[in-house]
Scaffold this motif. Structure first.
Motif, short mmCIF file in Angstrom:
data_model
loop_
_atom_site.label_atom_id
_atom_site.label_comp_id
_atom_site.label_asym_id
_atom_site.label_seq_id
_atom_site.Cartn_x
_atom_site.Cartn_y
_atom_site.Cartn_z
N ASN A 882 -0.64 -0.13 15.39
CA ASN A 882 -1.94 -0.72 15.71
C ASN A 882 -3.07 0.04 15.02
O ASN A 882 -4.06 -0.54 14.58
N THR A 883 -2.92 1.35 14.92
CA THR A 883 -3.91 2.17 14.22
C THR A 883 -3.97 1.78 12.75
O THR A 883 -5.05 1.64 12.16
N ILE A 884 -2.82 1.60 12.15
CA ILE A 884 -2.75 1.22 10.73
C ILE A 884 -3.32 -0.18 10.54
O ILE A 884 -4.11 -0.42 9.61
N ALA A 885 -2.92 -1.11 11.42
CA ALA A 885 -3.41 -2.48 11.30
C ALA A 885 -4.93 -2.54 11.41
O ALA A 885 -5.60 -3.27 10.68
N SER A 890 -10.15 -3.31 8.85
CA SER A 890 -11.53 -2.86 8.63
C SER A 890 -11.96 -3.05 7.19
O SER A 890 -13.16 -2.99 6.89
N GLY A 891 -10.99 -3.26 6.30
CA GLY A 891 -11.30 -3.41 4.89
C GLY A 891 -11.40 -2.09 4.15
O GLY A 891 -11.65 -2.08 2.93
N GLN A 892 -11.20 -0.99 4.85
CA GLN A 892 -11.33 0.32 4.22
C GLN A 892 -10.00 0.87 3.70
O GLN A 892 -9.99 1.81 2.92
N CYS A 893 -8.89 0.30 4.17
CA CYS A 893 -7.57 0.82 3.80
C CYS A 893 -6.70 -0.33 3.28
O CYS A 893 -5.83 -0.84 4.00
N LEU A 894 -6.96 -0.73 2.05
CA LEU A 894 -6.26 -1.88 1.50
C LEU A 894 -5.15 -1.48 0.54
O LEU A 894 -4.70 -2.28 -0.27
N SER A 895 -4.72 -0.24 0.62
CA SER A 895 -3.59 0.23 -0.17
C SER A 895 -2.90 1.34 0.59
O SER A 895 -3.47 1.92 1.52
N VAL A 896 -1.68 1.65 0.19
CA VAL A 896 -0.95 2.73 0.82
C VAL A 896 -1.67 4.05 0.62
O VAL A 896 -1.77 4.88 1.52
N ASN A 908 3.40 12.88 3.83
CA ASN A 908 4.31 14.03 3.91
C ASN A 908 5.64 13.68 3.26
O ASN A 908 5.84 13.89 2.07
N CYS A 909 6.54 13.09 4.00
CA CYS A 909 7.84 12.76 3.42
C CYS A 909 7.79 11.49 2.58
O CYS A 909 8.58 11.31 1.67
N GLY A 910 6.88 10.59 2.90
CA GLY A 910 6.69 9.39 2.10
C GLY A 910 7.62 8.24 2.42
O GLY A 910 7.50 7.16 1.85
N SER A 911 8.55 8.43 3.37
CA SER A 911 9.53 7.37 3.58
C SER A 911 8.98 6.20 4.38
O SER A 911 9.63 5.16 4.47
N CYS A 912 7.80 6.34 4.98
CA CYS A 912 7.21 5.19 5.66
C CYS A 912 6.34 4.37 4.71
O CYS A 912 5.77 3.35 5.10
N ARG A 913 6.23 4.79 3.48
CA ARG A 913 5.33 4.10 2.54
C ARG A 913 5.72 2.63 2.31
O ARG A 913 4.82 1.77 2.23
N PRO A 914 7.01 2.28 2.20
CA PRO A 914 7.33 0.86 2.06
C PRO A 914 6.84 0.03 3.24
O PRO A 914 6.37 -1.10 3.06
N GLU A 915 6.92 0.60 4.44
CA GLU A 915 6.45 -0.15 5.60
C GLU A 915 4.93 -0.27 5.60
O GLU A 915 4.38 -1.31 5.97
N LEU A 916 4.28 0.79 5.17
CA LEU A 916 2.83 0.72 5.04
C LEU A 916 2.43 -0.39 4.07
O LEU A 916 1.48 -1.15 4.32
N ALA A 917 3.18 -0.49 2.97
CA ALA A 917 2.89 -1.53 1.98
C ALA A 917 3.06 -2.92 2.57
O ALA A 917 2.26 -3.83 2.31
N HIS A 923 -1.45 -8.08 6.43
CA HIS A 923 -2.82 -8.22 6.95
C HIS A 923 -3.84 -8.56 5.88
O HIS A 923 -4.95 -9.01 6.20
N LEU A 924 -3.51 -8.38 4.62
CA LEU A 924 -4.48 -8.54 3.55
C LEU A 924 -5.08 -9.94 3.47
O LEU A 924 -6.30 -10.09 3.29
N PRO A 925 -4.28 -11.02 3.62
CA PRO A 925 -4.89 -12.36 3.54
C PRO A 925 -6.01 -12.56 4.55
O PRO A 925 -7.06 -13.13 4.22
#
Length: 932
Positions: A882-885, A890-896, A908-917, A923-925
């Protein structure tokens, strides 16, 4: 408190990620699960090599050891502190270079004393070691005297260290004189063993992890690397980022987390792997991609090709363009690594599938050279070590063959054994059928839970319960199998164990202790050696694991002289000091060869020195029927391990997926009348399970998926292997765990519940699943009949008396009830009940345990001033969906990268990056539409 609710359940929208019973996060499909694997980077290397830090002081030196989970074999640095145990990845270990996955990162949370078995028990009563060991030795000796050596059996585990495995194998095969020792690795990689032996003459993994980074094409077949071998996956991700020309193809009927980096996903028909690689072999021949010179070192090419030409593209179930693209890519790329795992092995034709893969590599000479070769990745920390030491019923130690008279004689002579097993023993499924039939009179189960993990698990549990004498060695008595034992022997666990393991690339590493064994717990090799001595056998009086390893290394030298590839005789003279300082090394390690790859020179371990290609006739899995029309795939999830004896202790790991579930295609769900978060009853001719529904198009229509981790301790109706038939590969004996024929129907619960408490509790209803949380426990529940008095039921559930204040909301007409138990102003427990899956903010509620609160808790949602972070996506920094969404919206975080800069997630480890993407994509549309 009674009266009107602060917020009616019917008014709570099911939009929050933590609102539904199965904690999951939205994906582009609308309802999906988190797919990312978590890894942690290490810092500076420590100075101790091991043997230090075992004391119980407030601060100890870091100890270099090895992770006890999957076959990657990651190096770990562990340190005792006043608060517990700290772990980080070992930056110097060549398997992981400091990375750890979510399970490895949480190891420190799993080494407490909860549920530890601290003393031997006989018939439920604590006894001293002498009494327990004398009983075990006497019962085994009596069974052998009356019924012969094949009347006893050991069922062991890839959780054993190599030294433990060695003692068990020596005792059973060389002194008892039976080969009735098998391992839960039979469920994991036996088909690879069989395929390797048929193709290469020995069970040898030809390549190394670095080949995945050096390849130009990596094909992942039946391997969800991102969840099951996350650190190798992260190495591949990094290699692809550094060299974008590296192509990745994922071959899997299910779209898994691993597909995030795939250039091509082949969602082939279940079981059609051999069809695909037969098509490839025929294409390689037609395209002129064969290595004619290398084929001079290979037998069977013509027969294999003739059968391969009979394959039909339609049988693969792939779009013509995707199939053509794969064939052209594989044929046109010299440096190809084909990685495969349980999707290949766990099949009634798994050995043939392995050989279909090796056929293609042998035909093109793409084996044993940098960046090329077939690569089996194992599922357990010492599955490879068990293969090397003869832990399988059809093998001898050091890759010697039980059917070979000379090999048996050499081993018997080395051991000075009175007898020697003359034929293969019972493989896992057959072993438990022999137990069921009364042919096995004494059974010793070590560090595994077959009453849950074996196929046809209910039948296996009944067989164990009916056995005349059962011994279980484990760290806990809280397993489905331990409850069936006549004798329980307390074993050491990770952090206390002292020995070696071998990972998937043939690298032997040390597991070192950094804490004292609790109570009377002792090492598994000691259990076995003590029983052997009490049975009157000589040669089991080692002073410690260093002496066992030295003996094993010396035996491998004998095997090497007989032509075996497994020879680590460099270490035959190792002492305690050298053993303590032993660095990770690749086998072989002897005067003739040290480390490296196999077979690139065209020399194999067959009698004539040539490889063998086999004609592979594809065989479909068991047929479906009108009564059981679905084909169930089973497997693992990211943050749990086997039957959760260890990972189930970690609150952090329990946040990911807190209950057993069924991934179901939307079309299937629609026909069955099931929606997301409903409960489904799944039945097969073997058994029954009740699972939470997850609607997703990641699975194919008619082919649902369910994980196998839950047990009678954590979710009694979630024991998925109770559904799986005991159908096995005729060559390897490995069960077909990926293709159970099942029926699915709605579970007709009249009530659903969600509960939290500050102490452990055990529900008593038709469906329940529990998971640890910080400061307590959570549970999902459902029932076919509602209690008459919900308040009394809740007090009994939590063990709370009338002195604890109850804040209550009732809506009897609508079947809704909520209660929060508060003592001293702080929340002790809460129960939320509704006729449908309960809609509350689970993550927020869990965080209120022990916190001051009152009637607002009954709303089940935080106030506007206290936003619910939702299910955790980034485990490293505890960032919720929910924090990420909200950050994306907000339009401020439109990329990983922007999310990382603002929230630290993925940095840190980077393994959540695919999920962030995926969250950004989802949500981008809406963000763009709002901006317009």
């Amino acid at each position: 408190m009674t009266g009107a609710p602060l917020t009616r359940l019917s008014e709570v929208p099911l939009t929050r990620l933590s609102d539904v019973p199965l904690t999951h996060s939205l994906s582009p499909e609308g309802r999906g699960m988190r797919d990312a694997a978590t890894a942690g980077a290490g810092g500076a290397a420590p100075s101790p090599l091991g043997g230090e830090g075992r004391g119980e002081g407030a601060q100890a030196a870091e100890v270099r050891t090895t992770c006890p989970y999957c076959g990657v074999g990651c190096g770990v640095l562990a340190r005792r502190t006043a608060q517990g145990v700290e772990v980080r990845g070992d930056p110097e270990h060549p398997a992981n270079f400091g990375r750890l996955c979510s399970k490895g990162s949480a190891l420190g949370e799993t080494v407490g004393m909860a549920d530890r078995l601290l003393a031997p028990r006989v018939a439920g009563r604590e006894v001293d070691w002498d009494s327990a060991l004398d009983l075990v030795a006497g019962k085994f000796r009596a069974a052998i005297a009356e019924h012969g050596p094949d009347a006893v059996a050991f069922y062991v585990s890839g959780q054993l260290l190599t030294e433990d495995y060695y003692v068990a194998n020596k005792l059973m095969k060389g002194f008892i004189g039976s080969a009735n020792i098998d391992t839960n690795s039979r469920l994991c990689m036996a088909s690879s063993v069989a395929g390797h032996r048929r193709a290469f003459g020995t069970d040898t993994v030809p390549g190394l992890y670095e080949d995945l980074e050096q390849a130009d094409l990596v094909v992942l077949v039946g391997s969800n690397l991102a969840w099951c071998h996350p650190v190798i996956y992260q190495r591949l991700v990094a290699a692809k980022a550094a060299r974008p020309g590296l192509k990745v193809v994922v071959v899997d009927p299910r779209r898994t987390a691993t597909c995030d980096i795939a250039d091509l996903h082949l969602a082939l028909a279940p079981g059609a792997d051999a069809v695909l690689f037969n098509l490839l072999l025929a294409h390689l021949a037609d395209a002129g991609r064969l290595d004619v010179e290398f084929l001079k070192n290979v037998n069977g090419f013509e027969a294999a090709l003739a059968v391969a030409r009979e394959a039909r593209a339609a049988e693969a179930g792939l779009a013509a363009g995707d199939l053509a693209a794969f064939l052209a890519l594989w044929a046109g790329t010299e440096k190809v690594v084909t990685v495969y795992s349980q999707g290949i092995n766990q099949s009634s034709s798994g050995s043939d599938k392995v050989n279909a893969i090796t056929n293609c590599h042998l035909a093109t000479g793409r084996i044993g050279r940098p960046g090329m070769g077939p690569f089996s990745v194992t599922g357990q920390p010492n599955a490879m070590g068990g293969r090397e030491v003869g832990g399988l019923a059809n093998m001898l130690a050091c890759h010697l063959e039980i059917e070979n008279d000379g090999h048996r004689a050499a081993m018997q002579g080395f051991w000075g054994a009175p007898v020697m097993a003359a034929k293969p023993g019972l493989k896992a499924v057959d072993m438990f059928r022999a137990v069921e039939a009364g042919q096995i009179k004494a059974l010793w189960i070590i560090h595994t839970n077959p009453a849950v993990s074996m196929p046809d698990a209910d039948r296996v549990a009944q067989a164990i319960a009916g056995c005349a004498f059962v011994v279980v060695s484990d760290i806990t008595d809280r397993t489905d199998t331990a409850r069936l034992a006549h004798v329980l022997l307390p074993a050491t666990g990770w952090g206390e164990k002292d020995g070696t393991v071998t990972n998937s690339e043939r690298r032997i590493s040390r597991q070192r202790p950094f804490r004292a064994a609790p109570g009377a717990a002792r090492a598994d090799w000691w259990h076995l050696a003590q029983v052997a001595q009490r049975m009157g056998f000589a040669g089991f009086d080692w002073a410690g694991p260093a002496a066992i390893f030295a003996e094993y290394a010396a035996l491998s030298g004998v095997a090497g002289d007989l032509g075996s590839d497994f020879d680590i005789s460099d270490h035959a003279a190792i002492g305690v000091e050298g053993y303590d300082a032993l660095q990770p090394f690749l086998w072989p390690a002897n005067a003739r060869q040290r480390g490296g790859r196999f077979f690139g020179d065209g020399r194999f371990h067959t009698p004539d020195g040539k490889a063998r290609m086999l004609p592979v006739v594809p065989r479909a899995p068991q047929a479906l029927s009108a009564a059981h029309p679905f084909r169930l795939n089973t497997g693992r999830i990211r943050d749990q391990w086997h039957t959760m004896t260890r990972t189930g202790l970690s609150p952090r790991l329990g946040q990911h997926l807190a209950e057993p579930f069924l991934e179901l295609h939307p079309a299937d769900a629609g026909r069955l009348g099931l929606a997301a978060a409903d409960l489904a009853e799944v039945t097969s001719p073997q058994g029954r399970a009740v699972l939470r529904v997850l609607v997703t198009d990641r699975v194919a229509e008619g082919h649902p998926f369910a994980p196998m981790h839950w047990t009678g301790e954590t979710a009694p109706t979630g024991r998925v292997d109770a559904l799986v038939a005991g159908i096995t590969d005729p060559v390897s004996g490995q069960p077909e765990s990926k293709a159970a024929a099942v029926a699915i129907a709605p579970f007709a619960a009249v009530w659903h519940g969600f509960a939290i408490a500050d102490s452990a509790f055990r529900p008593d209803c038709d469906y329940w699943a529990v998971a640890p949380v910080e400061g307590g426990m959570r549970a999902e529940m459902a029932g076919l009949v509602a209690p008459q008095d919900w308040l009394a039921h809740a007090r009994a559930l939590f063990g709370l008396g009338p002195e604890v204040e109850a804040l209550v909301y009732r809506d009897t007409a609508r079947g809704r009830f909520r209660v929060a138990f508060v003592e001293g102003g702080r929340l002790r427990a809460a129960l939320f009940v509704a006729p449908e899956p309960v809609a509350v903010a689970r993550s927020w509620l869990v965080g209120q345990i022990g916190v001051e609160g009152g009637a607002e808790l009954l709303a089940g949602q935080p106030g506007a001033d206290r936003p619910d972070p939702g299910a955790i996506v980034c485990s490293c920094f505890g960032v919720g969906v929910n924090t990420i969404a909200a950050a994306v919206a907000s339009g401020q975080c439109l990329s990983v990268a922007a999310i990382g800069a603002a929230l630290k997630a993925g940095t840190n480890c980077g393994s959540c990056r695919p999920e962030l993407a995926r969250l950004v994509t989802f949500h981008l549309p809406a963000v763009k539409a709002a901006a317009e």
